[in-house]
Scaffold this motif. Structure first.
Motif, PDB file in Angstrom:
ATOM      1  N   LEU A 112      -1.659 -12.080  13.767  1.00  0.00           N
ATOM      2  CA  LEU A 112      -1.926 -11.277  12.814  1.00  0.00           C
ATOM      3  C   LEU A 112      -0.458 -10.392  12.983  1.00  0.00           C
ATOM      4  O   LEU A 112       0.286  -9.630  13.689  1.00  0.00           O
ATOM      5  N   ASN A 113       0.228  -9.765  11.247  1.00  0.00           N
ATOM      6  CA  ASN A 113       1.459  -9.583  10.928  1.00  0.00           C
ATOM      7  C   ASN A 113       0.429  -9.212  10.096  1.00  0.00           C
ATOM      8  O   ASN A 113       0.884  -9.030   8.772  1.00  0.00           O
ATOM      9  N   PRO A 114       0.942  -7.252   9.743  1.00  0.00           N
ATOM     10  CA  PRO A 114       0.368  -6.434   9.123  1.00  0.00           C
ATOM     11  C   PRO A 114       1.676  -5.854   7.840  1.00  0.00           C
ATOM     12  O   PRO A 114       0.974  -6.191   6.841  1.00  0.00           O
ATOM     13  N   PRO A 144       1.770  -0.431  12.074  1.00  0.00           N
ATOM     14  CA  PRO A 144       2.144  -0.148  13.724  1.00  0.00           C
ATOM     15  C   PRO A 144       3.896   0.394  13.647  1.00  0.00           C
ATOM     16  O   PRO A 144       4.605   0.525  12.347  1.00  0.00           O
ATOM     17  N   GLU A 145       4.332   0.769  14.466  1.00  0.00           N
ATOM     18  CA  GLU A 145       5.375   1.833  14.697  1.00  0.00           C
ATOM     19  C   GLU A 145       6.516   1.383  13.285  1.00  0.00           C
ATOM     20  O   GLU A 145       7.551   2.055  12.310  1.00  0.00           O
ATOM     21  N   GLU A 146       7.521   0.128  13.829  1.00  0.00           N
ATOM     22  CA  GLU A 146       8.319  -0.445  13.763  1.00  0.00           C
ATOM     23  C   GLU A 146       8.179  -0.251  11.371  1.00  0.00           C
ATOM     24  O   GLU A 146       9.059  -0.324  10.763  1.00  0.00           O
ATOM     25  N   LEU A 147       6.895  -0.551  11.730  1.00  0.00           N
ATOM     26  CA  LEU A 147       5.778  -1.109   9.290  1.00  0.00           C
ATOM     27  C   LEU A 147       7.029   0.443   9.079  1.00  0.00           C
ATOM     28  O   LEU A 147       6.328  -0.139   8.345  1.00  0.00           O
ATOM     29  N   ILE A 148       5.603   0.860  10.027  1.00  0.00           N
ATOM     30  CA  ILE A 148       5.646   2.445   8.827  1.00  0.00           C
ATOM     31  C   ILE A 148       6.881   3.264   8.628  1.00  0.00           C
ATOM     32  O   ILE A 148       7.582   3.874   8.286  1.00  0.00           O
ATOM     33  N   ARG A 159       8.866   3.916   5.314  1.00  0.00           N
ATOM     34  CA  ARG A 159       9.010   5.075   5.132  1.00  0.00           C
ATOM     35  C   ARG A 159      10.494   5.051   4.201  1.00  0.00           C
ATOM     36  O   ARG A 159      10.674   6.060   3.673  1.00  0.00           O
ATOM     37  N   SER A 160      11.067   4.421   4.835  1.00  0.00           N
ATOM     38  CA  SER A 160      12.500   4.390   4.578  1.00  0.00           C
ATOM     39  C   SER A 160      12.527   4.165   3.073  1.00  0.00           C
ATOM     40  O   SER A 160      13.346   4.569   2.142  1.00  0.00           O
ATOM     41  N   VAL A 170      -2.019  10.740   8.294  1.00  0.00           N
ATOM     42  CA  VAL A 170      -1.736  10.911   9.653  1.00  0.00           C
ATOM     43  C   VAL A 170      -0.829  10.120   9.811  1.00  0.00           C
ATOM     44  O   VAL A 170      -0.565  10.743  10.974  1.00  0.00           O
ATOM     45  N   ARG A 171      -0.664   9.133  10.066  1.00  0.00           N
ATOM     46  CA  ARG A 171       0.502   8.119  10.921  1.00  0.00           C
ATOM     47  C   ARG A 171       1.957   8.505  10.624  1.00  0.00           C
ATOM     48  O   ARG A 171       2.184   8.470  11.368  1.00  0.00           O
ATOM     49  N   LEU A 172       1.879   8.747  10.089  1.00  0.00           N
ATOM     50  CA  LEU A 172       3.541   9.403   9.214  1.00  0.00           C
ATOM     51  C   LEU A 172       3.556  10.451   9.597  1.00  0.00           C
ATOM     52  O   LEU A 172       4.589  11.164  10.583  1.00  0.00           O
TER      53      LEU A 172
END
Length: 390
Positions: A144-146, A259-263, A267-268, A293-295
């Motif tokens: 899976l890839n979100p 995932p951190e990379e996706l977020i 965000r950008s 919450v993740r941000l």
């Protein structure tokens, strides 16, 4: 005079109490007084065969159980990882846990007898590992890839991927029309068996919390911790209030779904307003709250921004729920609600349904057992099977 059922009083009482059913409720079901129920359970008198059969149905026990000489060995209740002060498990929760345990025990035993190999991901990690590593392994195992879901509704993709890998996923919000499941009491649970891992998701809530619960329960399987949850929530961060296993599984779920990379990429591109936040969250199948919450946890927004956006998200979410409820109402009026067989398919799990039907068609199990496992009469199996391919 109606024939008496010479049941074992202690077994009758155990059946009622283990179902969390009050004497008054049992009495109402067979149109007798509470005192009469007590008489039967103390052995001072006996119910009729019809009354005992009704109670067996109410308690969800085989009628023959009442005639055993002693209380039988029952399924042990799963570990309860819910926070202190949670609502006590009521009849509906007890019944769904028992039902899934019955299904899981059958399929696990069948897989062992067929010399199926143990699933390598069950218990691959522990609480001593990094939640980020567990999340990455879940995504890798399930392919899976979100950032690139194939379906508009991500939970569908997660369930299909889980079941392709041998994890049974059951979803329902009721036992029957008068016995509903409360998501505040029970969000989900996992049975982390290496031959037949089983997950239950309470579908009483809308789909974003369901998806978070699903991935939370997958985390339970990856660390081999069977148990009951109602704290599958990205905001559950108070370490003194929540069970360490729940906190760990929440962290895994947050890392797997966001995932951190996706977020960082999201965000950008985000202008921080509630509408964009809601749209971005919906795309990856989570709630605005979960994304906020993740941000915040990744230090991509300040606490002042978080508080401001959370208030705005409350309004956005309320409007969304209103629209969704209107859609459901229109669909119910025009189509009469979801098909009974589709509801049972989701409740059984698609993988479990197909496995039982294959065993029945192959002559491995009797129609009675297949019907009992699937909650569907044998002469309706073709209608149930038709839903698998829709």
């Amino acid at each position: 005079m109606a024939d008496k059922a010479y049941i074992t009083p202690t077994v009758l009482k155990w059946a009622r109490e283990s179902a969390k059913i009050a004497e008054e409720t049992a009495a109402r079901k067979v149109a007798v007084t509470k005192e009469k129920i007590k008489e039967w359970e103390n052995g001072e008198s006996q119910p009729t065969i019809k009354q005992a059969q009704t109670l067996a149905k109410v308690y969800k026990r085989p009628f023959a159980v009442f005639f055993l000489s002693d209380i039988p060995k029952d399924f042990q209740l799963l570990n309860d990882f819910r926070k202190n002060g949670s609502k006590p498990l009521t009849t509906s929760s007890i019944f769904i846990i028992r039902e899934i345990q019955q299904k899981q025990a059958w399929i696990s035993e069948a897989n062992k007898e067929n010399n199926e190999p143990k699933l390598p991901f069950v218990g691959r990690y522990s609480l001593n590992d990094n939640p980020k590593d567990v999340a990455a392994d879940i995504l890798n195992t399930l392919s899976l890839n979100p950032s690139n879901y194939q379906f508009e509704n991500p939970i569908k993709e997660w369930i299909e991927s889980a079941e392709r890998n041998g994890i049974f996923v059951s979803r329902t919000s009721f036992i029957h029309s008068k016995l509903k499941l409360d998501s505040e009491e029970l969000q989900g649970f996992a049975i982390a068996d290496p031959f037949a891992p089983f997950i239950f998701i309470n579908s009483d809530d809308w789909q974003a919390p369901q998806l978070f619960t699903l991935v939370h329960e997958l985390s339970h399987i990856w660390i081999a911790e069977s148990g009951i949850s109602n704290d599958a929530n990205p905001e559950a961060i108070n370490k003194g209030k929540f069970h360490p296993i729940e906190l760990f599984c929440n962290e895994v779920a947050a890392n797997a779904l966001m995932p951190e990379e996706l977020i960082n990429r999201m965000r950008s591109l985000l202008n921080l307003n509630s509408k964009e936040l809601f749209s971005a969250a919906k795309k990856i199948g989570v709630s605005s709250y979960a994304l906020l919450v993740r941000l915040l946890s990744l230090k991509l927004i300040l606490i002042e921004e978080y508080n401001k956006l959370k208030k705005e998200a409350d309004i956005e979410f309320y409007e969304f729920k209103q629209r969704e409820n209107e859609k459901k109402l229109k669909a119910k009026v025009s189509l009469g609600g979801p098909s009974y067989f589709l509801l049972q398919l989701n409740r059984n799990s698609r993988l479990f349904t197909q496995t039982v039907l294959d065993a029945f068609r192959g002559g491995t199990i009797e129609a009675t057992l297949a019907s009992n496992l699937l909650n569907v009469q044998a002469n309706k199996f073709n209608k149930l099977e038709a839903q698998i391919y829709k």
